[in-house]
Design a protein around this motif. Structure first.
Motif, PDB file in Angstrom:
ATOM      1  N   GLN A  25      -2.234   5.196  10.860  1.00 24.19           N
ATOM      2  CA  GLN A  25      -3.246   4.191  11.176  1.00 24.19           C
ATOM      3  C   GLN A  25      -3.819   3.560   9.914  1.00 24.19           C
ATOM      4  OE1 GLN A  25      -6.157   5.268  14.348  1.00 24.19           O
ATOM      5  NE2 GLN A  25      -5.003   7.201  14.468  1.00 24.19           N
ATOM      6  N   PHE A  26      -4.057   4.362   8.909  1.00 17.05           N
ATOM      7  CA  PHE A  26      -4.619   3.835   7.667  1.00 17.05           C
ATOM      8  C   PHE A  26      -3.648   2.874   6.987  1.00 17.05           C
ATOM      9  CE2 PHE A  26      -7.500   7.801   7.008  1.00 17.05           C
ATOM     10  CZ  PHE A  26      -8.511   7.200   7.739  1.00 17.05           C
ATOM     11  N   VAL A  27      -2.369   3.245   6.929  1.00 18.47           N
ATOM     12  CA  VAL A  27      -1.384   2.388   6.260  1.00 18.47           C
ATOM     13  C   VAL A  27      -1.255   1.052   6.982  1.00 18.47           C
ATOM     14  CG1 VAL A  27       1.071   2.132   5.720  1.00 18.47           C
ATOM     15  CG2 VAL A  27      -0.097   4.283   5.200  1.00 18.47           C
ATOM     16  N   GLU A  28      -1.341   1.081   8.300  1.00 19.92           N
ATOM     17  CA  GLU A  28      -1.173  -0.143   9.081  1.00 19.92           C
ATOM     18  C   GLU A  28      -2.390  -1.059   9.015  1.00 19.92           C
ATOM     19  OE1 GLU A  28      -0.094   1.049  13.027  1.00 19.92           O
ATOM     20  OE2 GLU A  28       1.917   1.729  12.429  1.00 19.92           O
ATOM     21  N   ALA A  29      -3.473  -0.593   8.444  1.00 20.85           N
ATOM     22  CA  ALA A  29      -4.680  -1.412   8.279  1.00 20.85           C
ATOM     23  C   ALA A  29      -4.742  -1.915   6.838  1.00 20.85           C
ATOM     24  CB  ALA A  29      -5.930  -0.588   8.604  1.00 20.85           C
ATOM     25  N   PRO A  30      -4.392  -3.180   6.571  1.00 25.62           N
ATOM     26  CA  PRO A  30      -4.347  -3.680   5.190  1.00 25.62           C
ATOM     27  C   PRO A  30      -5.717  -3.610   4.522  1.00 25.62           C
ATOM     28  CG  PRO A  30      -3.295  -5.212   6.720  1.00 25.62           C
ATOM     29  CD  PRO A  30      -4.023  -4.209   7.552  1.00 25.62           C
ATOM     30  N   LEU A  71       3.526  -1.967   5.033  1.00 28.65           N
ATOM     31  CA  LEU A  71       2.372  -1.636   5.870  1.00 28.65           C
ATOM     32  C   LEU A  71       2.782  -0.876   7.129  1.00 28.65           C
ATOM     33  CD1 LEU A  71       0.312  -4.947   5.549  1.00 28.65           C
ATOM     34  CD2 LEU A  71      -0.085  -2.767   4.380  1.00 28.65           C
ATOM     35  N   LYS A  72       3.739   0.009   6.973  1.00 26.84           N
ATOM     36  CA  LYS A  72       4.149   0.892   8.063  1.00 26.84           C
ATOM     37  C   LYS A  72       4.458   2.254   7.470  1.00 26.84           C
ATOM     38  CE  LYS A  72       7.605   1.504  11.709  1.00 26.84           C
ATOM     39  NZ  LYS A  72       8.838   0.942  12.341  1.00 26.84           N
ATOM     40  N   LEU A  73       3.957   3.305   8.093  1.00 27.38           N
ATOM     41  CA  LEU A  73       4.223   4.648   7.573  1.00 27.38           C
ATOM     42  C   LEU A  73       5.675   5.017   7.836  1.00 27.38           C
ATOM     43  CD1 LEU A  73       2.640   7.092   6.278  1.00 27.38           C
ATOM     44  CD2 LEU A  73       2.765   8.119   8.554  1.00 27.38           C
ATOM     45  N   THR A  74       6.359   5.403   6.775  1.00 25.90           N
ATOM     46  CA  THR A  74       7.745   5.871   6.885  1.00 25.90           C
ATOM     47  C   THR A  74       7.762   7.342   6.490  1.00 25.90           C
ATOM     48  OG1 THR A  74       8.635   3.680   6.345  1.00 25.90           O
ATOM     49  CG2 THR A  74      10.108   5.572   6.094  1.00 25.90           C
ATOM     50  N   LEU A  88       1.964   1.553   1.730  1.00 28.07           N
ATOM     51  CA  LEU A  88       1.007   1.117   0.722  1.00 28.07           C
ATOM     52  C   LEU A  88      -0.302   1.897   0.835  1.00 28.07           C
ATOM     53  CD1 LEU A  88       0.307  -0.815  -1.574  1.00 28.07           C
ATOM     54  CD2 LEU A  88      -0.526  -2.445   0.139  1.00 28.07           C
ATOM     55  N   GLY A  89      -0.699   2.503  -0.270  1.00 25.10           N
ATOM     56  CA  GLY A  89      -1.944   3.249  -0.325  1.00 25.10           C
ATOM     57  C   GLY A  89      -1.813   4.730  -0.044  1.00 25.10           C
ATOM     58  N   MET A  90      -0.631   5.201   0.345  1.00 24.32           N
ATOM     59  CA  MET A  90      -0.505   6.626   0.669  1.00 24.32           C
ATOM     60  C   MET A  90      -0.837   7.494  -0.544  1.00 24.32           C
ATOM     61  SD  MET A  90      -0.165   7.737   3.658  1.00 24.32           S
ATOM     62  CE  MET A  90       0.048   9.394   3.044  1.00 24.32           C
ATOM     63  N   VAL A 128       5.688   0.487  -6.391  1.00 24.71           N
ATOM     64  CA  VAL A 128       6.681   0.199  -5.364  1.00 24.71           C
ATOM     65  C   VAL A 128       7.065   1.493  -4.653  1.00 24.71           C
ATOM     66  CG1 VAL A 128       9.055  -0.575  -4.987  1.00 24.71           C
ATOM     67  CG2 VAL A 128       7.552  -1.859  -6.514  1.00 24.71           C
ATOM     68  N   ASP A 129       7.211   1.405  -3.336  1.00 25.94           N
ATOM     69  CA  ASP A 129       7.506   2.587  -2.498  1.00 25.94           C
ATOM     70  C   ASP A 129       6.441   3.661  -2.665  1.00 25.94           C
ATOM     71  OD1 ASP A 129       9.723   1.374  -1.460  1.00 25.94           O
ATOM     72  OD2 ASP A 129      11.185   2.624  -2.484  1.00 25.94           O
ATOM     73  N   ASP A 130       5.194   3.229  -2.648  1.00 28.96           N
ATOM     74  CA  ASP A 130       4.053   4.135  -2.740  1.00 28.96           C
ATOM     75  C   ASP A 130       4.194   5.249  -1.703  1.00 28.96           C
ATOM     76  OD1 ASP A 130       1.591   5.205  -3.339  1.00 28.96           O
ATOM     77  OD2 ASP A 130       0.421   3.561  -2.478  1.00 28.96           O
ATOM     78  N   PHE A 131       3.943   6.493  -2.107  1.00 34.31           N
ATOM     79  CA  PHE A 131       4.109   7.612  -1.180  1.00 34.31           C
ATOM     80  C   PHE A 131       3.219   8.776  -1.583  1.00 34.31           C
ATOM     81  CE2 PHE A 131       6.794   9.013  -4.633  1.00 34.31           C
ATOM     82  CZ  PHE A 131       6.720  10.407  -4.602  1.00 34.31           C
ATOM     83  N   ALA A 132       3.127   9.717  -0.670  1.00 37.20           N
ATOM     84  CA  ALA A 132       2.531  11.025  -0.957  1.00 37.20           C
ATOM     85  C   ALA A 132       3.408  12.057  -0.274  1.00 37.20           C
ATOM     86  CB  ALA A 132       1.099  11.107  -0.445  1.00 37.20           C
ATOM     87  N   GLY A 133       3.523  13.241  -0.872  1.00 37.65           N
ATOM     88  CA  GLY A 133       4.275  14.314  -0.244  1.00 37.65           C
ATOM     89  C   GLY A 133       3.566  14.782   1.021  1.00 37.65           C
ATOM     90  N   GLU A 134       4.321  14.935   2.113  1.00 41.49           N
ATOM     91  CA  GLU A 134       3.695  15.344   3.375  1.00 41.49           C
ATOM     92  C   GLU A 134       2.998  16.690   3.241  1.00 41.49           C
ATOM     93  OE1 GLU A 134       5.044  16.339   7.980  1.00 41.49           O
ATOM     94  OE2 GLU A 134       6.134  14.802   6.843  1.00 41.49           O
ATOM     95  N   GLN A 135       3.658  17.663   2.628  1.00 42.56           N
ATOM     96  CA  GLN A 135       3.041  18.975   2.468  1.00 42.56           C
ATOM     97  C   GLN A 135       1.837  18.899   1.542  1.00 42.56           C
ATOM     98  OE1 GLN A 135       4.057  21.797   4.228  1.00 42.56           O
ATOM     99  NE2 GLN A 135       2.085  22.560   3.492  1.00 42.56           N
TER     100      GLN A 135
END
Length: 417
Positions: A41-46, A118-121, A130-132, A391-398
């Motif tokens: 939800q957060f990622v989908e909210a610019p 703007l979509k969580l992958t 973006l922003g993770m 680019v390809d902003d991410f965070a580790g799920e764990q």
């Protein structure tokens, strides 16, 4: 919860506290999929900055906290960029504050992204969007930790506030600055910032900043009349060359943070100076009468902005054709390694992840300094995977899940400290 586990009771045993923390930890882990959905939800909210509009993210934060029986309020200096305060619990013990920002960096060249911006992958153990990394992953983790702790508010010995702010990534005034002026009741006794320093390290300190604008002047004319060292551009180039050596300066750390690491390349202990923009003229065959540079300098603990500004001015050699202006500055800031917020965050991370995090100096600035400026001990810990977003902003799920566990455990321990 049985009365024997209530943390308010005097004479509680360590085994009861351990049982309580284990129960909290299990509840956080049970919210794994809830956490992932909140990240979505957060990622989908610019909320990229500029312009830094956070209305939609703030609405999601409020809805989630309210559903978890947490009262919230909006504290806004700008209706387009609100801040959210969640009142998780209120007790007689210490007041812990969670802080995360809702705005993100710009995505950069979107053609370079291999996943939707703007979509969580969710793939290969990572959560892209973006922003993770900076810092919607930490925002979600703090929200989940807050909701879990709110279920046990009658058993908690102190107070906990959840703050989600705007206007952090551009050092703006609408976020933490406005919130702390308007609401002294959220200063707290300890601040846990979700602004990770990268690599799951823990940052009790961060570099300061000095922005200098330099302008040089000289006579104009046709390029055929240029003389060595006399043009505005040459004067600027000479000064930039002389001050480049400032990049070789390392700090002697203050005693209360002695032993902290500078991270990769020891960058946290070194002054970094960069000319972010350089401009002079607009026509190849003419001598420009002015040349300008915007300088970004990052200051390690132990070296002040005043010291570095003086070095730059000395390098200008009193040349009347060189003007130097300081446009923004603050010195490095830190919390002593012995302070409970550092010790408890480190201990909680060691329990959750099996090893203690490395203590480092955070390179970019964060809102933690806003609390430190008020005398509130603060430390940064979060799932940002590297030094900054890109680019390809991410965070580790764990990592995101582990952070929620660490935040919850640390808050409980600090409330009773």
């Amino acid at each position: 919860m049985s009365s024997k586990l209530r943390l308010r009771k005097r004479g509680r045993s360590m085994s009861n506290l351990d049982q309580f923390l284990q129960a909290i930890d299990a509840e956080v882990q049970a919210e794994h999929e809830t956490l992932i959905d909140l990240c979505r939800q957060f990622v989908e909210a610019p909320s990229a900055s500029p312009p830094g509009r956070t209305v939609e993210v703030a609405q999601i934060v409020e809805k989630f906290l309210n559903a978890g029986a947490i009262e919230t309020e909006i504290v806004a200096g700008d209706p387009e960029a609100p801040n959210v305060v969640g009142h998780v619990c209120k007790g007689q013990g210490r007041h812990v504050v969670f802080n995360a920002h809702m705005d993100t960096m710009q995505p950069g060249d979107e053609s370079k992204w291999s996943v939707p911006v703007l979509k969580l992958t969710r793939k290969d153990g990572r959560l892209y969007g973006l922003g993770m990394g900076n810092m919607k992953g930490a925002l979600a983790a703090m929200c989940v930790a807050s909701v879990v702790l709110a279920r046990h508010r009658k058993s908690l010995p102190g107070s906990l506030s959840m703050t989600a702010v705007c206007d952090e990534v551009m050092f703006g005034e609408r976020g933490a600055v406005h919130l702390l002026k308007a609401r002294p009741d959220v200063h707290g006794d300890y601040l846990i910032s979700g602004e990770g320093p990268g690599f799951m390290h823990l940052a009790p300190a961060e570099k300061g900043l000095l922005w200098l604008d330099i302008e040089t002047t000289g006579d104009g004319g046709h390029s055929s009349g240029a003389l060595r060292g006399k043009t505005a551009a040459a004067k600027l180039a000479g000064l930039l060359t002389r001050i480049d050596g400032i990049n070789d300066l390392y700090a002697d750390l203050p005693q209360e943070i002695a032993g902290i690491s500078g991270g990769d390349g020891n960058l946290g202990l070194r002054v970094s100076l960069n000319a972010g923009t350089v401009e002079a003229g607009g026509v190849r065959s003419l001598i420009p009468t002015k040349a300008r540079a915007q300088i970004d300098i990052r200051l390690p603990p132990g070296i002040t902005g005043a010291e570095i500004e003086q070095k730059v001015r000395l390098a200008a050699e009193n040349n009347p054709d060189i003007e130097i202006k300081a446009v923004k500055a603050w010195d490095a800031n830190w919390t002593a390694l012995a302070n409970p917020v550092v010790a408890e965050l480190s201990a909680a991370a060691a329990t959750v992840r099996g090893e203690a995090p490395q203590l480092v100096v955070r390179l970019p600035g964060s809102d933690a300094r806003r609390w430190r400026d008020l005398g509130v001990p603060a430390a940064c810990y979060g799932p940002q995977p590297t030094l900054s977003a890109g680019v390809d902003d991410f965070a580790g799920e764990q990592d995101v899940l582990d952070c929620a566990r660490v935040y919850a455990r640390t808050a409980v321990r600090l409330m009773q400290n």
